[in-house]
Design an enzyme around this catalytic site. Structure first.
Site, short mmCIF file in Angstrom:
data_model
loop_
_atom_site.label_atom_id
_atom_site.label_comp_id
_atom_site.label_asym_id
_atom_site.label_seq_id
_atom_site.Cartn_x
_atom_site.Cartn_y
_atom_site.Cartn_z
N GLY A 1 -1.53 -3.92 -4.05
CA GLY A 1 -0.51 -3.57 -5.02
C GLY A 1 0.80 -3.22 -4.34
N SER A 2 1.54 -2.34 -4.95
CA SER A 2 2.89 -2.02 -4.49
C SER A 2 2.86 -1.04 -3.33
CB SER A 2 3.71 -1.42 -5.63
OG SER A 2 3.19 -0.14 -5.98
N GLY B 1 0.44 2.22 -2.73
CA GLY B 1 -0.25 2.50 -1.49
C GLY B 1 0.03 3.90 -0.98
N GLU C 1 -3.17 -3.64 1.03
CA GLU C 1 -2.29 -4.82 1.07
C GLU C 1 -1.18 -4.57 0.07
OE1 GLU C 1 -1.49 -9.11 -0.49
OE2 GLU C 1 -3.63 -8.81 -0.11
N CYS D 1 1.09 -12.78 -3.75
CA CYS D 1 1.21 -11.84 -2.64
C CYS D 1 1.84 -12.52 -1.43
CB CYS D 1 -0.17 -11.30 -2.26
SG CYS D 1 -0.99 -10.38 -3.57
#
Length: 462
Positions: free
Chosen positions: A208-209, A213, A230, A264
């Site tokens: 995600g963002s 994170g 990630e 991504c």
């Protein structure tokens, strides 16, 4: 009164699905049941675990007629692309194939006096927090190896793809999976962070963002929970003078605009050597103009809406700012009357861009790409590294030695030559800088989902 999660369809703004948020007590009880089920699961032979996981994936494939339009309703990907089953199967099959090797003990000594070895133990309970852009693929990256390695898995999906986790777990249950071992939870941010802060999990994989994170790292602080993160990306492509021009245009533009740019490892910026620049730009703009923006449930649509009007608004803002600062747009808005100012967003190719513009610096995650002219490898390397993210880089040349030499100097997780926007399950999926930490898939993915346990057995006293 319990909270409710609502998936708002980007097709028409209607509520496509809603589910009640699990209460703290319900969530904690579910995780406790998963932890209890994990012990027996880890004790089953590896071959049995592999067979049951593969059966679950096959059952998920049998749901494709429901899954594909469901994805279109939830996040806007056109039905013509058939969902994510190709990648799901490739990754699941590969991770099943290498499991015995990846999980095999490392034998240091086997003699009359000593037995010394390192074995791989499952982490325990693994939390998978999956995103909306590739909700099946990103989840499978961890679900399959985590379960095969002997872990229990708790799955939490983004609200935008609310039904995906429920569907995956149902497929595994229908294929004969043990009760409570693989569960889906409907959680809000507060509930997720509370479970993490309580030390409910042994490993967490989040896609995600960057902000998300950081929130997970804060929640996990002091719990010593393993994390795989990630996060953002701004992946570059570099086209050299000996590249196959048509091939480069086709792959890089598909990498930039497929899934409405919501990938991504999508291509967000392209650098082209001076001798090919004009031809590349002309062909790239022509490629974008041929896309068909529209309702993703219509078979002819090649570019669906973005998943959320908020995401589209950010892309429009970056594009408008760049144009105001001197960038030149090459795609005429009149070619895309379906662009409604909401979720439906036309593709755009920008030239005369610089790294002073957000569209070449910040993550866009939408159907826009900037193209810059470069003099040589040195300038291209400097520009590719001028970024806070590092997921993949796509190099276009007929010389693999040159590609490897350049790749060694790029701050990225994966270097590709004559390919883009692809994840090879045999290689570690990883990133650097603000893209995150850890690694999924490959043998390294198994190592992250297990912990080493050493045995030093002395057989004789003298």
């Amino acid at each position: 009164m319990s909270k409710t999660l609502k998936c708002i369809s980007p097709i028409d703004g209607s509520v496509f699905a809603e589910r009640p948020v699990a209460s703290p007590a319900e969530a904690a009880a579910s995780v406790a049941r998963a932890r209890a089920a994990q012990k027996a699961w880890a004790g089953r032979p590896l071959e049995e675990r592999i067979a049951l996981v593969q059966a679950g994936v096959r059952q998920l494939n049998s749901m494709s007629d429901e899954v594909v339009p469901e994805l279109a309703h939830m996040m806007g990907r056109p039905v013509r692309y058939g969902g994510e089953f190709g990648g799901v199967n490739e990754r699941a099959d590969y991770m099943a194939k290498i499991a015995a090797r990846a999980l095999a003990p490392m034998v240091v000594e086997e003699s009359e006096t000593f037995e010394r070895r390192i074995e791989r133990e499952p982490q325990g309970v693994v939390l998978v927090i999956a995103p909306w852009n590739y909700p099946y693929l990103t989840a499978i990256n961890t679900i399959v190896p985590a379960l095969i390695a002997g872990n229990a898995v708790v799955l939490k999906h983004a609200t935008q793809t609310l039904l995906v986790g429920e569907r995956i777990v149902r497929a595994f249950a229908e294929s004969g999976f043990p009760d409570d071992l693989f569960i889906n939870l409907f959680l809000d941010h507060e509930g997720t962070e509370a479970l993490i802060a309580a030390g409910s999990f042994n490993f967490i994989n989040f896609t995600g963002s960057v902000g998300g994170g950081r929130a997970i790292e804060r929640a996990a602080a002091g719990t010593f929970t393993g994390l795989g993160l990630e996060l953002g990306g701004k992946d570059p492509g570099y086209v050299m003078e000996d590249a196959n021009l048509d091939w480069a245009v086709d792959v890089l533009m598909d990498g930039a605009l497929y899934n409405a740019g919501q990938c991504c490892c999508g291509i967000e910026r392209i650098y082209v050597t001076d001798t090919l620049y004009d031809a590349f730009v002309e062909k790239a703009a022509a490629w974008a103009r041929k896309l068909k923006l529209g309702n993703p449930l219509v078979q002819e649509t090649t570019l669906g809406p973005m998943a959320n009007a908020r995401f589209a608004s950010e892309v429009r803002a970056q594009t408008a700012e760049a144009i105001a600062a001197g960038a030149t747009p090459l795609v005429d808005p009149t070619l895309f009357p379906e662009d409604d100012g909401g979720t439906y967003l036309m593709p755009q190719v920008l030239v005369n861009v610089t790294h002073d513009m957000r569209v070449m610096r910040d993550e866009s995650f939408g159907p826009v790409v900037g193209i810059m002219r470069v003099r040589d490898d040195e300038e291209a390397i400097a520009l590719m590294n001028d970024c806070e993210f590092g997921l993949t880089a796509s190099l276009w040349t007929s010389d693999p030695v040159r590609a490897a030499r350049i790749g060694a100097r790029i701050e990225t997780g994966t270097v590709m030559m004559n390919r883009a926007d692809y994840l090879d399950p045999a290689l570690c999926w990883t990133g650097c800088k603000n893209t995150g930490r850890g690694g999924a898939l490959s043998e390294i993915g198994y190592h992250n989902l297990t912990r080493p346990k050493s045995y030093h057995l002395r057989k004789r006293s003298a």
